[in-house]
Design a protein around this motif. Sequence first.
Motif, PDB file in Angstrom:
ATOM      1  N   ILE A 116       3.582   5.848  -2.934  1.00 27.38           N
ATOM      2  CA  ILE A 116       4.828   6.620  -2.910  1.00 27.38           C
ATOM      3  C   ILE A 116       5.440   6.399  -4.393  1.00 27.38           C
ATOM      4  O   ILE A 116       5.697   7.413  -5.044  1.00 27.38           O
ATOM      5  CB  ILE A 116       5.923   5.958  -1.902  1.00 27.38           C
ATOM      6  CG1 ILE A 116       5.585   6.635  -0.578  1.00 27.38           C
ATOM      7  CG2 ILE A 116       7.567   6.718  -2.449  1.00 27.38           C
ATOM      8  CD1 ILE A 116       5.848   7.996  -0.376  1.00 27.38           C
ATOM      9  N   PRO A 167      -4.375   0.743   5.261  1.00 26.22           N
ATOM     10  CA  PRO A 167      -4.275   2.022   4.304  1.00 26.22           C
ATOM     11  C   PRO A 167      -5.468   2.948   4.267  1.00 26.22           C
ATOM     12  O   PRO A 167      -5.354   4.177   3.943  1.00 26.22           O
ATOM     13  CB  PRO A 167      -3.693   1.522   3.103  1.00 26.22           C
ATOM     14  CG  PRO A 167      -4.361   0.076   3.242  1.00 26.22           C
ATOM     15  CD  PRO A 167      -4.034  -0.275   4.468  1.00 26.22           C
ATOM     16  N   SER A 174       0.842  -1.114  -0.111  1.00 25.92           N
ATOM     17  CA  SER A 174       0.123   0.028   0.079  1.00 25.92           C
ATOM     18  C   SER A 174       0.818   1.280   0.165  1.00 25.92           C
ATOM     19  O   SER A 174       0.568   2.188  -0.815  1.00 25.92           O
ATOM     20  CB  SER A 174      -0.853  -0.030   1.414  1.00 25.92           C
ATOM     21  OG  SER A 174      -1.977  -1.087   1.139  1.00 25.92           O
ATOM     22  N   TYR A 175       1.905   1.251   0.935  1.00 28.51           N
ATOM     23  CA  TYR A 175       2.958   2.484   0.855  1.00 28.51           C
ATOM     24  C   TYR A 175       3.626   2.577  -0.325  1.00 28.51           C
ATOM     25  O   TYR A 175       3.821   3.490  -0.838  1.00 28.51           O
ATOM     26  CB  TYR A 175       3.754   2.225   2.221  1.00 28.51           C
ATOM     27  CG  TYR A 175       4.532   3.451   2.380  1.00 28.51           C
ATOM     28  CD1 TYR A 175       4.084   4.491   3.243  1.00 28.51           C
ATOM     29  CD2 TYR A 175       5.719   3.641   1.952  1.00 28.51           C
ATOM     30  CE1 TYR A 175       4.630   5.745   3.392  1.00 28.51           C
ATOM     31  CE2 TYR A 175       6.518   4.731   2.433  1.00 28.51           C
ATOM     32  CZ  TYR A 175       6.086   5.709   3.107  1.00 28.51           C
ATOM     33  OH  TYR A 175       6.612   6.898   3.141  1.00 28.51           O
ATOM     34  N   SER A 218       9.850   5.747   7.513  1.00 27.92           N
ATOM     35  CA  SER A 218      10.030   4.180   7.102  1.00 27.92           C
ATOM     36  C   SER A 218      10.116   3.258   8.577  1.00 27.92           C
ATOM     37  O   SER A 218       9.910   1.958   8.319  1.00 27.92           O
ATOM     38  CB  SER A 218      11.289   3.643   6.046  1.00 27.92           C
ATOM     39  OG  SER A 218      10.944   4.598   5.008  1.00 27.92           O
ATOM     40  N   HIS A 221       3.688   9.660   8.149  1.00 31.62           N
ATOM     41  CA  HIS A 221       3.428   9.169   6.589  1.00 31.62           C
ATOM     42  C   HIS A 221       2.767  10.330   5.876  1.00 31.62           C
ATOM     43  O   HIS A 221       3.287  10.301   4.628  1.00 31.62           O
ATOM     44  CB  HIS A 221       2.302   7.982   6.548  1.00 31.62           C
ATOM     45  CG  HIS A 221       1.268   8.348   7.264  1.00 31.62           C
ATOM     46  ND1 HIS A 221       0.782   8.560   8.655  1.00 31.62           N
ATOM     47  CD2 HIS A 221      -0.264   8.330   6.591  1.00 31.62           C
ATOM     48  CE1 HIS A 221      -0.475   8.737   8.766  1.00 31.62           C
ATOM     49  NE2 HIS A 221      -1.048   8.889   7.633  1.00 31.62           N
ATOM     50  N   LYS A 228      -4.820   6.856   5.407  1.00 27.35           N
ATOM     51  CA  LYS A 228      -4.680   7.919   4.637  1.00 27.35           C
ATOM     52  C   LYS A 228      -5.377   9.084   4.935  1.00 27.35           C
ATOM     53  O   LYS A 228      -5.295  10.323   4.476  1.00 27.35           O
ATOM     54  CB  LYS A 228      -4.932   7.531   2.985  1.00 27.35           C
ATOM     55  CG  LYS A 228      -6.549   7.037   2.849  1.00 27.35           C
ATOM     56  CD  LYS A 228      -6.739   6.673   1.567  1.00 27.35           C
ATOM     57  CE  LYS A 228      -8.177   6.349   1.038  1.00 27.35           C
ATOM     58  NZ  LYS A 228      -8.585   5.953  -0.225  1.00 27.35           N
ATOM     59  N   TYR A 243       0.050   2.172   8.305  1.00 25.68           N
ATOM     60  CA  TYR A 243      -0.341   2.485   6.869  1.00 25.68           C
ATOM     61  C   TYR A 243      -0.361   1.272   5.861  1.00 25.68           C
ATOM     62  O   TYR A 243      -1.274   1.006   5.085  1.00 25.68           O
ATOM     63  CB  TYR A 243       0.545   3.479   6.121  1.00 25.68           C
ATOM     64  CG  TYR A 243      -0.079   4.204   4.910  1.00 25.68           C
ATOM     65  CD1 TYR A 243      -1.064   5.306   5.116  1.00 25.68           C
ATOM     66  CD2 TYR A 243       0.276   3.517   3.736  1.00 25.68           C
ATOM     67  CE1 TYR A 243      -1.428   5.550   3.899  1.00 25.68           C
ATOM     68  CE2 TYR A 243      -0.317   3.787   2.313  1.00 25.68           C
ATOM     69  CZ  TYR A 243      -1.177   5.069   2.544  1.00 25.68           C
ATOM     70  OH  TYR A 243      -1.682   5.571   1.128  1.00 25.68           O
ATOM     71  N   GLU A 244       0.797   0.235   6.262  1.00 27.93           N
ATOM     72  CA  GLU A 244       0.818  -0.849   5.253  1.00 27.93           C
ATOM     73  C   GLU A 244      -0.279  -2.012   5.742  1.00 27.93           C
ATOM     74  O   GLU A 244      -1.114  -2.367   4.930  1.00 27.93           O
ATOM     75  CB  GLU A 244       2.072  -1.676   5.510  1.00 27.93           C
ATOM     76  CG  GLU A 244       3.338  -0.838   5.038  1.00 27.93           C
ATOM     77  CD  GLU A 244       3.355  -0.882   3.626  1.00 27.93           C
ATOM     78  OE1 GLU A 244       2.128  -1.199   2.865  1.00 27.93           O
ATOM     79  OE2 GLU A 244       4.509  -0.903   2.999  1.00 27.93           O
ATOM     80  N   TYR A 300       4.201   4.198   9.835  1.00 25.88           N
ATOM     81  CA  TYR A 300       4.665   3.232   8.399  1.00 25.88           C
ATOM     82  C   TYR A 300       3.788   1.804   8.459  1.00 25.88           C
ATOM     83  O   TYR A 300       3.061   1.385   7.713  1.00 25.88           O
ATOM     84  CB  TYR A 300       5.823   3.246   7.889  1.00 25.88           C
ATOM     85  CG  TYR A 300       6.365   2.160   7.030  1.00 25.88           C
ATOM     86  CD1 TYR A 300       5.943   2.306   5.738  1.00 25.88           C
ATOM     87  CD2 TYR A 300       6.693   1.034   7.454  1.00 25.88           C
ATOM     88  CE1 TYR A 300       6.408   1.369   4.663  1.00 25.88           C
ATOM     89  CE2 TYR A 300       7.155   0.058   6.458  1.00 25.88           C
ATOM     90  CZ  TYR A 300       6.828   0.043   5.167  1.00 25.88           C
ATOM     91  OH  TYR A 300       6.947  -0.906   4.375  1.00 25.88           O
TER      92      TYR A 300
END
Length: 498
Positions: A107, A221, A102-103, A209, A231, A225, A217-218, A214
């Motif tokens: 990116i 997500p 997802s991250y 990271s 993030h 977000k 978020y993974e 992070y």
Amino acid sequence: MMGIRAFLIAVLGALLLLHFLKQRWSRRHYPPGPLSLPLIGNIWRMGFRFTDDTLLKLAKQYGSIFTLWLGYQPLIVMSGYQAVKEALIDHSDEFADRPVTSYIKFIGKNKGIVLSNGHTWKQQRRFGLVTLRKLGLGKTGLEHRVEEEAQQLVETFARSKGQPLDPSFALNNAISNVICGLSFGHRFSLEDKEFQKLIEAIHDSLAVSTTSSYLLYEIFPSIMKHLPGPHQKAFSARDTVLSLAKKEIEEHKVQKSFHDPQDYIDFYLLKMEKHQRKNEPNSTYNDENLAQSIHDLFIAGTDTAATTMQWALLLLTNHPDVQDKAYKEIEDVLSSSSSICYQDKKKLPYVNAVIHEIQRSKYVLYFGLPRQPTKDVKINGLTIPKGVMIFPDLRSVLVDPEHWETPEKFNPNHFLDKDGNFMAREEFLAFGAGARVCLGELLAKVDLFIFLTCLLRNFKFQLPEGVKELNEESIIGVTRHPHPYKICAIPRCSPSQS
């Protein structure tokens, strides 16, 4: 009422146990690893933080190939030279992809070089390799830009007049300006607001990271977000770097300098024009991929090289015998030369060995960048499933006791034969291996050699008064930084000599 509550708790417990057993059964084909709990995976096993030896200890317990779980996301770690070599070199094509988490998806957007896959990656990487060679060594290319920044660095250190200084800021600026010259064809003054924003953005992009932000978020997500955190700062930093790159691209288009290409943007715009003229249907040469490629050069090339230089000065200050021997070799061989070029490293086997040993003993990445197999692969009798995230632990290769005489010690003799000649080592995988070997390997090697040789030629690095030794423990992040330190740069001669 109490009976109903007890019954519901028992049912819930049974369901959780059933879910846990089902999870264990579904993962039976993965390489072994620590016990994984629902939602959090193996985070508990690491004590919620990584140390220098976390992965090495897990490899001793579970073998050279083991599985960690980020929530329900498996990560297969390759540890030690043999396992990493078999994956990245013997099965290079099968391990050529980057994972699409997802991250990474947000990116990278499958653009540029570092995080893209498939046709886009192949075309952008091929262009990058060819162009960096064109911009390579010699007095009009990359080497000349590095020499200019080395001179600026020497002048900055000289202004300290032998008083304690923190070298990190000056080193970051020097490395960043090398990449500015390579990408844009010009350097920035240190006072330039855009340059300062660029340096800050590079730091913010990398800092996220190793945060819980992070990881969350993974795993979540769609929720993360919309939430604030590091993030979001990293996403903003990415936009800052891309914005500067796009501004430079537009200026190059207006100037039409690409018909006499001098930098990365020039060569790329020239390639774009040729593909547009031929109406190439599968071309990935466009402004978005160019901007992302420049972003990748900065993010991948700045912090790693600057951190390696920080470790270099720290280790040489802590080991004055090594520093003195390297300086003597430089003076004996180059005393009649007013400048230093990259080809001089062939005449300086001890200096070359010292640089390699700095990279080996203080390898700056905690992980190698992740890979993803394009199909099921068998390694050491274990099945590595297609599409799973792979972490090749390159540091474990560089401290593998089966291949290095004193793996935990700083010892330049690792790269010297009995006659004192430089000895290349196939176990030296500091730049990775296989299809995704570091694109900027030549750039990093030129930076390290010219910067370090110029600094050693001009200064003797000493501990500040009252300091017995600099801390050689690492601060763990996406890169392994030294703890902040100060050293004294004692002038040996006039800085203009470099």
